[in-house]
Design an enzyme around this catalytic site. Structure first.
Site, short mmCIF file in Angstrom:
data_model
loop_
_atom_site.label_atom_id
_atom_site.label_comp_id
_atom_site.label_asym_id
_atom_site.label_seq_id
_atom_site.Cartn_x
_atom_site.Cartn_y
_atom_site.Cartn_z
N LYS A 93 67.20 18.72 31.29
CA LYS A 93 68.30 17.78 31.04
C LYS A 93 68.58 17.75 29.55
CE LYS A 93 71.31 14.72 32.11
NZ LYS A 93 72.25 15.60 31.37
N GLN A 114 64.57 17.07 22.79
CA GLN A 114 65.06 16.48 24.04
C GLN A 114 63.92 16.25 25.02
OE1 GLN A 114 68.82 16.43 24.27
NE2 GLN A 114 68.31 14.74 25.62
N LYS A 117 62.17 13.12 23.92
CA LYS A 117 63.11 12.01 24.07
C LYS A 117 63.22 11.61 25.54
CE LYS A 117 67.14 12.80 22.22
NZ LYS A 117 68.57 13.14 22.00
N LYS A 129 68.59 22.27 26.40
CA LYS A 129 69.78 22.11 25.54
C LYS A 129 70.54 23.41 25.57
CE LYS A 129 71.48 19.00 22.69
NZ LYS A 129 71.28 17.55 22.65
N GLY A 168 77.23 16.39 27.42
CA GLY A 168 77.90 16.67 26.15
C GLY A 168 76.97 16.60 24.96
N ASP A 169 77.48 17.02 23.83
CA ASP A 169 76.83 16.88 22.52
C ASP A 169 77.98 17.09 21.52
OD1 ASP A 169 73.87 16.71 21.41
OD2 ASP A 169 74.88 18.12 20.12
N THR A 213 74.94 6.09 23.86
CA THR A 213 74.11 6.56 22.75
C THR A 213 74.23 5.61 21.56
OG1 THR A 213 74.61 8.79 23.51
CG2 THR A 213 73.41 8.59 21.43
N ASN A 244 81.46 10.38 19.09
CA ASN A 244 81.09 9.49 20.19
C ASN A 244 79.93 8.55 19.83
OD1 ASN A 244 78.96 9.54 22.72
ND2 ASN A 244 81.02 8.86 23.24
N SER A 381 72.61 9.05 31.20
CA SER A 381 72.86 10.23 32.02
C SER A 381 71.97 10.23 33.26
CB SER A 381 72.58 11.51 31.22
OG SER A 381 73.66 11.83 30.37
N1 GLU Z 1 73.34 15.32 23.83
C1 GLU Z 1 72.77 14.04 24.09
C2 GLU Z 1 71.38 13.96 23.48
O1 GLU Z 1 71.16 14.54 22.44
C3 GLU Z 1 72.84 13.63 25.55
C4 GLU Z 1 72.15 14.52 26.52
C5 GLU Z 1 72.38 14.15 27.98
O2 GLU Z 1 73.00 13.13 28.27
O3 GLU Z 1 71.90 14.91 28.81
O4 GLU Z 1 70.50 13.30 23.93
#
Ligand code: GLU
Length: 449
Positions: A93, A114, A117, A129, A168-169, A213, A244, A381
């Site tokens: 994810k 990630q 996190k 990612k 997204g990112d 976020t 965002n 998410s």
């Molecule tokens: N890109 C965001 C992050 O850095 C969201 C990732 C997601 O929602 O999967 O955490």
């Protein structure tokens, strides 16, 4: 810089050797390994079975060609990436980033961050990612669509609601997710809503995902301030970026009584002592897709636009770096400390350099690393995935309440872990250890895979 335990040094050396020329990935791994000395002192079993080595090595890395035709009829080529880092806790994810700076090292650092996190959120999601070196700036809507379709034409075979769930990112928002989902649906002939998050509300998106976020980062900072019996009321804030994350961080800061006086984009920053007018920023960035310099033009008066300095020179109590990696340097942190900053919350991924982090911590500034402070996006998410799986749709209030609870739990878990490992108030250590332990426990249970 803190030291790496000598037992972990060979692991870092091997990461550096195997991933040559990837400084951001090295930086992310080094920071986590620096925190793990205290863990292996207590739990030497984590050194068994090459567990830490395995955590540093992505499970799978996909690199592919993305051919597409621009509006002039010319064929363009970009490179696409998906690093499926760790699936011990759930499907991979993490977002996809479209930016010319993207390369495999950047995606690897983001996938590594990630993983921890996502573990910190307490939700069943692994880490991954992706992205491309595609530059969306100045591209028409039709070009963006054709690019997204070509990107998905390769990527779809690696995705699935139980396999890998992008979002997204930087450079990828609601419009791009729509085009990506449309192409996935067409290629697979499946309406598999849970394969992507950050979707529009009409086709399976979650309320509060857009805001999550930025809102989450502010919830985290509010909770940190509470440990010193303070709140955001009346405090001056500076938020870098105007995408965002930044927009919704500014919104929540204002709601909590803070005053945001500056924000930026990659060209420069604006200072508005009356408080940033968010409706105008949203109109410029979300509707016109314009530059932040237009804010100063529209406002005139005392609003300043500066394109040759650092936004971190603007005095503030609260700093939320919410633009990109390594945007806040040692020099910037010294300036912020000199100007009396109380708390820093990373809205972006790894926006502070290691030197900057050290300076904040030595000065006693409350410092929330991105993997904790910006986890609200990916946590929401996971809530979107939950709604998709149950074919349900929650209210904004319900979803935001869940987000607030998750951010409170992440804060408290980081704080408690830091305390348990003898470094009270060190959220970097707390986040790294709490995230690591959850991934490590699942990996131990699953055997050598
Ligand atoms: N890109 C965001 C992050 O850095 C969201 C990732 C997601 O929602 O999967 O955490």
């Amino acid at each position: 810089m803190s030291q790496i335990d000598e037992k972990l040094e060979p692991i870092l050396a091997e990461v550096l050797r195997r991933n040559a020329g990837e400084p951001e990935f090295h930086q992310a791994v080094r920071e986590v390994l620096e925190s793990l000395g205290r863990v292996i002192a207590k739990h030497p079993d984590y050194l068994n079975n090459a567990l830490i080595e395995r955590i540093c090595e992505p499970e799978r890395q996909i690199i592919f060609r993305i051919p597409w035709v621009d509006d002039a009829g010319q064929v363009q080529i970009n490179r696409g990436f998906r690093v499926q880092f760790n699936s011990a806790l759930g499907p991979y994810k993490g977002g996809v980033r479209f930016h010319p700076s993207v390369n495999v090292g950047i995606i690897k650092f983001l996938g590594f961050e990630q993983t921890f996190k996502n573990a910190l959120t307490g939700m069943p999601i692994g880490g991954g990612k992706g992205g491309s070196d595609f530059n969306p700036r100045g591209r028409s809507d039709a070009e963006i669509m054709r690019f997204c379709q070509s990107f998905m034409t390769e990527l779809y075979r690696h995705l699935g609601e139980y396999t890998d769930v992008p979002a997204g990112d930087i450079g990828v928002g609601g419009r791009e997710i729509g085009y990506l989902f449309g192409q996935y649906k067409r290629l697979t002939n499946r309406y598999e809503a849970g394969v992507l998050t950050g979707k529009g509300l009409v086709y399976g998106g979650s309320r509060a995902r857009t805001e999550a976020t930025g809102y989450g980062a502010v919830y985290f900072v509010e909770r940190m301030l509470a440990t010193r019996d303070r709140d955001l009321g009346g405090l001056r804030a500076v938020v870098s970026g105007s995408g965002n994350v930044a927009i919704y961080a500014m919104e929540k800061l204002a709601e909590f009584g803070g005053k945001v006086v500056a924000c930026s984009d990659s060209n420069g920053y604006v200072v508005d002592e009356d408080g940033i007018d968010l409706d105008l920023v949203k109109e410029i960035k979300e509707v016109r897709r314009g530059r932040i310099s237009e804010y100063a033009k529209a406002k005139g008066g005392t609003v300043k636009y500066i394109d040759d300095g650092s936004i971190w020179d603007v005095p503030c109590h609260i700093a939320l770096p919410s633009a990109t990696q390594n945007e806040l340097t040692g020099r910037d942190s010294r300036e912020l400390v000199k100007n009396g900053v109380l708390a820093v919350g990373e809205g972006a991924n790894m926006p502070s350099t290691p030197e900057a982090v050290r300076i904040f911590q030595e000065a006693g500034v409350l410092f929330a690393p991105g993997k904790a402070a910006n986890a609200g996006g990916v946590a929401t998410s996971a809530l979107e995935m939950q709604q998709n799986a149950s074919r349900d749709s929650w209210t904004f209030e319900q979803t935001e309440a869940r987000l607030a609870g998750i951010m409170r739990d992440i804060h408290d878990r980081c704080a408690a872990t830091a305390e348990e490992y003898g470094a009270p108030g060190d959220y970097v250590l707390g986040a790294n250890i709490a995230g690591f332990v959850r991934v490590a426990e699942a990996m131990e249970a699953l055997g050598v895979i």
